[in-house]
Design an enzyme around this catalytic site. Structure first.
Site, PDB file in Angstrom:
ATOM      1  N   MET A  81      90.273  52.950  32.353  1.00  0.00           N
ATOM      2  CA  MET A  81      88.943  52.376  32.526  1.00  0.00           C
ATOM      3  C   MET A  81      87.974  52.722  31.388  1.00  0.00           C
ATOM      4  O   MET A  81      88.247  53.575  30.554  1.00  0.00           O
ATOM      5  CB  MET A  81      88.342  52.876  33.849  1.00  0.00           C
ATOM      6  CG  MET A  81      89.148  52.516  35.085  1.00  0.00           C
ATOM      7  SD  MET A  81      88.434  53.178  36.607  1.00  0.00           S
ATOM      8  CE  MET A  81      86.952  52.170  36.744  1.00  0.00           C
ATOM      9  N   HIS A  82      86.847  52.016  31.406  1.00  0.00           N
ATOM     10  CA  HIS A  82      85.606  52.351  30.690  1.00  0.00           C
ATOM     11  C   HIS A  82      85.578  51.996  29.212  1.00  0.00           C
ATOM     12  O   HIS A  82      84.497  51.831  28.653  1.00  0.00           O
ATOM     13  CB  HIS A  82      85.278  53.847  30.826  1.00  0.00           C
ATOM     14  CG  HIS A  82      85.331  54.376  32.212  1.00  0.00           C
ATOM     15  ND1 HIS A  82      84.709  53.753  33.272  1.00  0.00           N
ATOM     16  CD2 HIS A  82      85.953  55.479  32.726  1.00  0.00           C
ATOM     17  CE1 HIS A  82      84.931  54.457  34.382  1.00  0.00           C
ATOM     18  NE2 HIS A  82      85.692  55.498  34.073  1.00  0.00           N
ATOM     19  N   ASP A 240      92.995  51.236  36.453  1.00  0.00           N
ATOM     20  CA  ASP A 240      94.136  52.072  36.833  1.00  0.00           C
ATOM     21  C   ASP A 240      93.900  52.833  38.133  1.00  0.00           C
ATOM     22  O   ASP A 240      94.797  52.946  38.970  1.00  0.00           O
ATOM     23  CB  ASP A 240      94.524  53.021  35.699  1.00  0.00           C
ATOM     24  CG  ASP A 240      93.397  53.933  35.231  1.00  0.00           C
ATOM     25  OD1 ASP A 240      92.250  53.788  35.710  1.00  0.00           O
ATOM     26  OD2 ASP A 240      93.658  54.786  34.368  1.00  0.00           O
TER      27      ASP A 240
END
Length: 495
Positions: A81-82, A240
């Site tokens: 992520m991110h 995820d």
């Protein structure tokens, strides 16, 4: 025979898992890569390395499973992520991806707090702004690399880049977009009010869908590269954390995932976007449009064991460490370990937090040090469960996940510290397995994620039950553990 392909794009490797429609494991390909640290606090990678590794992993999975590409009925994704992936109008990468481990944008995080106000920001996003998330990273590029910023046509998350290379189309979906902190998590849309307030062009943000929606079909060029069949349906996939939760069967409230990997999390799903007003946990969208995920993310899980193994005992054998720790009673005879070796996010968002042992005496041995580390890792996750209680979230069944499931002792410590039975699933690699299940839902092989999970995910018959005597010891020690950080915070920062 019909097959499903799940691709899990991790921080340091990508996995391509093939299962049949009964959930049976067929094959898996895996390729590693390394991110770079241009300077202290930075973490980047060229997304083209992800693509090259993904192509190889898919090829290996097809070859080792002897799978006819035409029998792969759908492709799904899980991705870390991110991270910020900026591309230009020709879908070429503008600069390296700034990934979730990056800490450069502290100034931009503070700008978000000052410009928007933390309370308003958290009401919209259900999260606190933090370094490594896409939106503050984009603001850093805008301020520090204006020539690169001017070239950006669209921004996306890491797994979205791989899907773009397979379909030729740019888009994202709600479970990952919520991790950008430029997203209205309750309403599952881009937070235009935040984007406008920070002077960012709305056009940079791509259209947003749901995880199990069909994103497009495999292009001829991607088929030639991967060995898959052109025209294969591809779904959007998800982050995820959420997709791994699907792979563990988390599809209804009341279940909690206790995931111990390098970092660790306690994860649950809820049917309304509840969030912690103290911002000790995160709330993101789930791969089903009427569910959200709440999780407490500790930066320090297996990495604490790895530190002990590599830096202190200099042994490569985790089982040997377990055998030593098994000789020590619950509570490590009064020894506590605070596992904040990498700073911490749960229950404190503090990069200056540090690890420590408390209670050392001359009677303590190497075995005590090992068991105390394992107990500290799980005490950190109990912090998350205590926050869930404050939010009114029940933990009726706890499913252990990640590398921690390989250790019977660590499973027992979880049962004893949580005071709950601990279950595990028989699925192989839950993130890529969950991605394959999402693909099956997207292409209509399953009516819903509930049907896919209920039919294809099997719990292990081995259940770890709490030991009442150990539960009593840990219930007495946990309040002491819970004070360690607050009583030492000032000293950590002075260090």
């Amino acid at each position: 025979m019909a097959y499903l392909l799940g691709i899990d794009l991790g921080t340091s490797s990508v996995k391509a898992l093939i299962i049949d429609t009964d959930g049976k494991f067929i094959s898996m390909g895996q390729e590693d890569y390394n991110f770079i640290i241009p300077q202290l606090g930075y973490a980047e990678i060229d997304p083209r390395l992800w693509w090259d590794a993904t192509v190889k992993a898919i090829q290996d999975a097809l070859a080792s499973g002897k799978v006819d590409a035409g029998e792969v009925k759908g492709i799904g994704f899980s991705g870390h992520m991110h991270g910020l992936v900026p591309v230009d109008r020709n879908q070429e990468v503008v600069r390296n991806s700034i990934i979730h481990l990056d800490q450069r944008c502290g100034k931009q995080v503070e700008q978000l707090k000052e410009k928007i106000g933390l309370e308003k920001f958290s009401q919209i996003t259900c999260n606190a702004p933090a370094a490594g998330f896409l939106f503050p990273s984009l603001l850093w590029v805008k301020e520090n690399e204006p020539e690169n910023y001017a070239k950006i046509d669209k921004v996306m998350l890491p797994k979205d880049y791989i899907r773009m290379r397979l379909t030729g189309k740019i888009a994202t979906e709600a479970s990952d977009a919520a991790g950008t902190v430029a997203f209205h998590t309750p309403e599952r849309r881009w937070a235009w009010e935040l984007i406008d307030a920070m002077g960012v062009d709305r056009s940079l943000f791509p259209e947003c869908h749901e995880a199990c929606d069909i994103a497009g079909e495999l292009t001829k060029e991607a088929a030639e590269a991967t060995g898959l069949a052109a025209g294969t349906p591809i779904i959007y996939g998800g982050s995820d954390t959420t997709v791994q939760s699907v792979g563990n069967g988390l599809i209804r409230p009341g279940y909690v995932i206790s995931n111990i990997g390098t970092a660790s999390q306690v994860i649950c799903c809820v049917n309304h976007p509840v969030y912690d007003r103290k911002l000790r946990t995160n709330t993101f969208c789930y791969p089903r449009e009427d569910l959200w995920i709440v999780f407490g993310a500790s930066l320090n899980g297996g990495i604490a064991q790895k530190w002990l193994r590599d830096n202190i005992f200099h042994t490569g054998n985790y089982r040997a460490l377990d055998e030593m720790a098994e000789t020590i009673p619950a509570g490590s005879e009064g020894l506590l370990f605070l596992p904040y070796l990498c700073g911490e996010r749960l229950p404190c968002l503090d990069p200056q937090a540090r690890g420590m042992y408390l209670g050392l005496t001359v009677k303590h041995t190497q075995a005590h040090l090992i068991r105390a580390v394992m107990e500290g890792m799980v005490f950190a996750l109990r912090d998350g469960l205590e926050i869930f209680k404050e939010l009114g979230i029940s933990a009726d069944k706890i499913i252990a996940s990640g590398g921690g499931t390989k250790s019977p002792l660590l499973l027992q410590i979880q049962a004893d510290i949580y005071g709950k039975d601990i279950y595990t699933t028989q699925s192989k690699d839950q993130a890529s397995f969950g991605a394959a299940l999402c693909a099956g839902v997207g292409v209509g092989l399953f009516k819903s994620l509930e049907e896919a999970c209920d039919n294809l995910i099997t719990l292990s018959p081995v259940v770890t039950h709490p030991n009442p005597d150990n539960v009593k010891v840990y219930n007495e020690m946990y309040p002491l553990y819970a004070e360690l950080y607050s009583r030492n915070k000032e000293l950590f920062h002075r260090l």
